[in-house]
Scaffold this motif. Sequence first.
Motif, mmCIF file in Angstrom:
data_model
loop_
_atom_site.group_PDB
_atom_site.id
_atom_site.type_symbol
_atom_site.label_atom_id
_atom_site.label_comp_id
_atom_site.label_asym_id
_atom_site.label_seq_id
_atom_site.Cartn_x
_atom_site.Cartn_y
_atom_site.Cartn_z
ATOM 1 N N VAL A 146 41.046 33.085 48.050
ATOM 2 C CA VAL A 146 42.150 33.911 48.708
ATOM 3 C C VAL A 146 41.817 34.834 48.413
ATOM 4 O O VAL A 146 42.171 35.700 48.456
ATOM 5 N N LEU A 147 42.456 34.752 46.942
ATOM 6 C CA LEU A 147 41.884 35.719 45.565
ATOM 7 C C LEU A 147 41.040 36.966 46.201
ATOM 8 O O LEU A 147 40.904 38.291 45.648
ATOM 9 N N SER A 148 39.633 36.338 46.230
ATOM 10 C CA SER A 148 38.964 37.798 46.765
ATOM 11 C C SER A 148 38.601 37.688 47.544
ATOM 12 O O SER A 148 37.959 39.111 47.634
ATOM 13 N N ASP A 149 39.250 37.058 48.326
ATOM 14 C CA ASP A 149 38.991 38.458 49.971
ATOM 15 C C ASP A 149 40.375 38.967 50.103
ATOM 16 O O ASP A 149 39.959 40.063 50.627
ATOM 17 N N LEU A 150 41.289 39.169 48.989
ATOM 18 C CA LEU A 150 42.679 39.775 48.790
ATOM 19 C C LEU A 150 42.435 40.972 48.528
ATOM 20 O O LEU A 150 42.639 42.442 48.681
ATOM 21 N N VAL A 151 41.170 40.351 47.406
ATOM 22 C CA VAL A 151 40.758 42.134 46.949
ATOM 23 C C VAL A 151 39.984 42.731 47.635
ATOM 24 O O VAL A 151 40.199 44.337 47.494
ATOM 25 N N THR A 152 39.283 42.172 48.313
ATOM 26 C CA THR A 152 38.805 42.735 48.976
ATOM 27 C C THR A 152 38.714 43.877 50.370
ATOM 28 O O THR A 152 38.730 44.922 50.564
ATOM 29 N N GLU A 153 39.716 43.101 50.903
ATOM 30 C CA GLU A 153 40.346 43.462 51.642
ATOM 31 C C GLU A 153 41.192 44.807 51.199
ATOM 32 O O GLU A 153 40.987 46.261 51.762
ATOM 33 N N ALA A 154 41.661 44.884 50.358
ATOM 34 C CA ALA A 154 42.722 45.928 49.961
ATOM 35 C C ALA A 154 41.809 46.967 49.682
ATOM 36 O O ALA A 154 42.047 48.111 49.601
ATOM 37 N N ASP A 155 40.477 46.477 48.159
ATOM 38 C CA ASP A 155 39.779 47.948 47.963
ATOM 39 C C ASP A 155 39.411 48.808 49.655
ATOM 40 O O ASP A 155 39.277 49.529 49.252
#
Lengths: 361, 361
Positions: free
Chosen positions: B342-351
């Motif tokens: 979940v956290l990794s997807d959050l960071v990727t999408e934010a970037d």
Amino acid sequence: MRTDLCDLLGIDHPIVGFSPSEHVVAAISRAGGLGVLGAVRFNDAAELDTVLTWLDRETGGRPYGVDVVMPSTVPTEGLPEDLNAMVPSGHHEFVERTLLRLGVPPLSAAQDRPGVLGWLHSVARAHVEVALNHPIRLIANALGPPPPDVISQAHDRGVLVAALAGRADHARSHVRSGVDIVVAQGYEAGGHTGEIAGMVLVPEVVDAVHVPVLAAGGIGSGRQIAAALALGARGVWMGSLWLGTTEYQSGHALREALLRATSSDTVRSRIYSGKPARLLRNRWTDAWSAQGAPAVLPMPLQNLLVSAAHDRLMASGDPTVVPMPVGQIVGRMNEVRPVAAVLSDLVTEADETLGRLHKLL
Amino acid sequence: MRTDLCDLLGIDHPIVGFSPSEHVVAAISRAGGLGVLGAVRFNDAAELDTVLTWLDRETGGRPYGVDVVMPSTVPTEGLPEDLNAMVPSGHHEFVERTLLRLGVPPLSAAQDRPGVLGWLHSVARAHVEVALNHPIRLIANALGPPPPDVISQAHDRGVLVAALAGRADHARSHVRSGVDIVVAQGYEAGGHTGEIAGMVLVPEVVDAVHVPVLAAGGIGSGRQIAAALALGARGVWMGSLWLGTTEYQSGHALREALLRATSSDTVRSRIYSGKPARLLRNRWTDAWSAQGAPAVLPMPLQNLLVSAAHDRLMASGDPTVVPMPVGQIVGRMNEVRPVAAVLSDLVTEADETLGRLHKLL
């Protein structure tokens, strides 16, 4: 800052500005946004026609739009006299008693005018007919998709159709009905609004439909425009902010009330139209939530009930009673400035924000 | 994506994750965010101590925090028996009658446990005392600034203090009290929440205080993190989303309820703690807004009244009655996944969002 909405609407900035004032609308369009005129205040379609003719000239060939109020299910219809007869007498008595208690004087003969009829389906249809004879770029409906024949007529003349939505499933159904642009209107917005806040609603609607989405509600700065674009909106729909501009020729009482209000000074209530709408909170709205206040009537009866009272409240010159739909962004409206200056600042701040965000990568 | 919050807290991503589950908290911290453990569920400070010792190990030296519930004005205090005696018998009868009507069985002797006492000021103080003996990076308070001596103790040990705020004037007062980080919690958030939506609240708070602001409420995707940063937040505070992770070891009923719920399926109500909090809307919350339901009691009596009922509702295995604070983002919780994913997807999408926004310039 440019999005594909700019090309679609023929505008410089992805900012759509709603106002009941043709002066605000013309100024927004001239400044590179899309001004959208709220038509609900026109009882007489001929009067709308005159104002649109003025706008055709004053927008100098820049695109503009018209906003009507058409519930998707046609509400009670009829002559004003017959509809008025459907309002229980206890409701009229409550309004009279409340105005007296709030110290709101009656209107003079010169100020008196018939109630607002734009909430009636027949009147809204007349608005559409008039509007489509002008070179408008967009017709928007505050309460979901207009009837199919209205959408067809608009499309036949190359006019885009926008509809407000407070839920993703509503947005889906709007698009199935032929709507070209969805305005995702969050809880924080002024006027008719749902329960879901923009931060949650906008990406939900963006993911639910394949048409461009405008974010509406709570937007009054370039940072908020950038946030809306981050959420996937192609632009913003702003209404409240223009109430605080030079071109919005309001009386002293309204201006005073708007300048004083904080973001906590609004309330979501059905007392304005019969459907939930966010309003400036004051002694008038408080009276309706006090014990002993009558139940709100369905659309269009509630507005018929209160529209004469609204005129009196507005004419009273008392900032503590003005009846006005406005969003939580009212807390930011602390200075009266020309539309062009407001719009230019929005664009500058949005651009700065997009630049600042890029540095976080 | 990095902000100065990353340096301040010693984390990789400006994401603070609140959870009552130590498993979630450890996973968030290990994945480069800051996990914050909700302490209110610990009746016994020794039990909290054991869990924090576990966290010291399981976070592998990564920073984490603890969240307590301390109202700024100390509410009614006393022994559970004495406090229980202050609850009107009609309230107990309503709860019993409602549970019966909803088909919620009594607890077995094995399931029965005393009510939650973490809402009591004395218990919250014991939580703080225990927490400050662990290498925590942050102590957060759900209801404004902790008392001055708690702030001093935290600062003496190099621990930062965060406090939730739902209004800009509250945020200002928090900072005057010595708070280091303000969490601007919008209307859309789960748990205790105010009336102002994040889109309006976050920039208001950012402009009102000179300390870093975290945006809270409605955040469950990288686009929403980017939007929060656009609004001027230095990072986000997320709570609800982790309820849908593998590490949050909830029963089947809660998981089912969370997966089913849309963004329209929450309600802001005082029935959980006595103060307005957003909850999953279901047959239990509906019962409290039906005609004939008793008035909600002040904190801490309301939670004492309902906490045994909460245990019964949760144990019933019925997804239509689970008592759970959750935000409007629950509509996005449609799949159970590990925290790290979940956290990794959050960071990727934010970037990705920050990159996309830059192209609009």
